[in-house]
Design a protein around this motif. Structure first.
Motif, PDB file in Angstrom:
ATOM      1  N   GLY A 233       0.802  -1.213   0.000  1.00 54.07           N
ATOM      2  CA  GLY A 233       0.000   0.000   0.000  1.00 54.07           C
ATOM      3  C   GLY A 233       0.838   1.268   0.000  1.00 54.07           C
ATOM      4  N   ASP A 238      -1.287   4.218  -1.973  1.00 55.42           N
ATOM      5  CA  ASP A 238      -2.675   4.180  -1.511  1.00 55.42           C
ATOM      6  C   ASP A 238      -2.781   3.622  -0.086  1.00 55.42           C
ATOM      7  OD1 ASP A 238      -2.078   1.535  -1.994  1.00 55.42           O
ATOM      8  OD2 ASP A 238      -3.780   1.144  -3.309  1.00 55.42           O
ATOM      9  N   TYR A 239      -1.770   3.908   0.735  1.00 54.60           N
ATOM     10  CA  TYR A 239      -1.712   3.384   2.101  1.00 54.60           C
ATOM     11  C   TYR A 239      -2.948   3.757   2.915  1.00 54.60           C
ATOM     12  CZ  TYR A 239      -0.040   2.820   6.933  1.00 54.60           C
ATOM     13  OH  TYR A 239       0.080   2.474   8.254  1.00 54.60           O
ATOM     14  N   ASP A 240      -3.366   5.014   2.861  1.00 48.71           N
ATOM     15  CA  ASP A 240      -4.521   5.442   3.651  1.00 48.71           C
ATOM     16  C   ASP A 240      -5.778   4.692   3.249  1.00 48.71           C
ATOM     17  OD1 ASP A 240      -2.947   7.222   5.026  1.00 48.71           O
ATOM     18  OD2 ASP A 240      -3.563   8.980   3.863  1.00 48.71           O
ATOM     19  N   GLN A 241      -5.935   4.443   1.968  1.00 51.30           N
ATOM     20  CA  GLN A 241      -7.096   3.691   1.492  1.00 51.30           C
ATOM     21  C   GLN A 241      -7.021   2.230   1.934  1.00 51.30           C
ATOM     22  OE1 GLN A 241      -5.252   5.809  -0.215  1.00 51.30           O
ATOM     23  NE2 GLN A 241      -6.419   6.939  -1.776  1.00 51.30           N
ATOM     24  N   ALA A 244      -7.967   2.109   5.603  1.00 50.67           N
ATOM     25  CA  ALA A 244      -9.407   2.314   5.747  1.00 50.67           C
ATOM     26  C   ALA A 244     -10.178   1.060   5.350  1.00 50.67           C
ATOM     27  CB  ALA A 244      -9.854   3.505   4.896  1.00 50.67           C
ATOM     28  N   ALA A 245      -9.791   0.428   4.261  1.00 49.46           N
ATOM     29  CA  ALA A 245     -10.478  -0.778   3.815  1.00 49.46           C
ATOM     30  C   ALA A 245     -10.271  -1.928   4.796  1.00 49.46           C
ATOM     31  CB  ALA A 245      -9.970  -1.169   2.430  1.00 49.46           C
TER      32      ALA A 245
END
Length: 254
Positions: A233, A238-241, A244-245
């Motif tokens: 990630g 896209d680590y934050d996404q 969150a997922a």
């Protein structure tokens, strides 16, 4: 790591990923020693699986590790693979000291000090073998945190960096360091994991791991396809996404 012809010790392999991997390695022509705390369970496994050796070991107890290492090496002086499988995973609430401290200490004792002590007990011997492997076991949660398990996440991140560092120190020896990076798998590591349909079935996970070991004998990390979402990630941006997922589906993920 070669897929066959090894003598392998797997502490913490009386159930789950550890036992499934032990049986697959045994079926591929390896001599396998299973380690666990419960003598009666070890006796049952030895009876159910002829040729599988067993040794009692509590990886949270330094004296038990020392005694088990001595026993294993006396019975199997050709040992050339150590897989530090033992670990625990517990939910913690860090908003209340009484809700996390004992669990956090036990997690670090088992998941960090346990592998460190195991590796210390076998490193000198493994360097005498012409081709040896230390396999550490981390998690996708070493790279993206699950809200419910802070100490587990941290313990696996620590073992990831320990693996990276040991690989550098042992680069001029016969010992290779390989990191096994599981995703959420249907085991009893935490309540509900074994029955959760969103987790990877155990037999599918171990089959993919064995295929990767066979096809990528020089791999530094054994990553099944499912874990790459967590593992990369930050690299993908896209680590934050990812975080969150991961936490949107809590407690299904590991």
């Amino acid at each position: 790591m070669d897929i066959s012809g090894n003598t392998v010790f797997i502490p913490g392999s009386t159930s789950g990923i550890g036992l499934a991997l032990a049986l697959e390695l045994r079926a591929r022509g390896n001599t396998v020693v299973v380690g666990g705390r419960r003598a009666e369970l070890l006796e049952r496994l030895a009876a159910e699986h002829p040729g599988l050796d067993t040794v009692r070991i509590d990886t949270a107890d330094p004296a038990s590790i020392e005694a088990a290492a001595k026993e294993v090496l006396e019975r199997h002086p050709d040992l050339n693979v150590l897989i530090a499988m033992a670990g625990i995973m517990r939910a913690e609430d860090w908003r209340r000291p009484e809700g996390f401290l004992a669990s956090a200490e036990a997690t670090i004792e088992t998941n960090v000090l346990g592998p460190i002590r195991l590796i210390a007990a076998f490193t000198e011997h493994l360097q005498t073998r012409p081709a040896a492997t230390i396999m550490t076991v981390t998690s996708g949660l070493a790279f993206a945190p699950l809200r419910a398990t802070p100490s587990y996440n941290a313990s696996k991140a620590a073992i990831h960096m320990l693996s990276e560092s040991l690989r550098l120190q042992l680069a001029d020896t016969s010992v290779r360091v390989v990191e096994l990076v599981p995703p959420a798998v249907q085991t009893d590591l935490m309540p509900g994991h074994a029955a959760n349909e969103r987790n990877l079935p155990l037999d599918e996970y171990v089959a993919e791991v064995m295929g990767l070991i066979e096809s990528q004998p020089d791999a530094r990390e054994i990553q099944v396809e499912r874990v790459k979402f967590l593992r990369y990630g930050e690299a993908r941006g896209d680590y934050d996404q990812v975080v969150a997922a991961l936490n949107a589906s809590e407690p299904a993920n590991r």
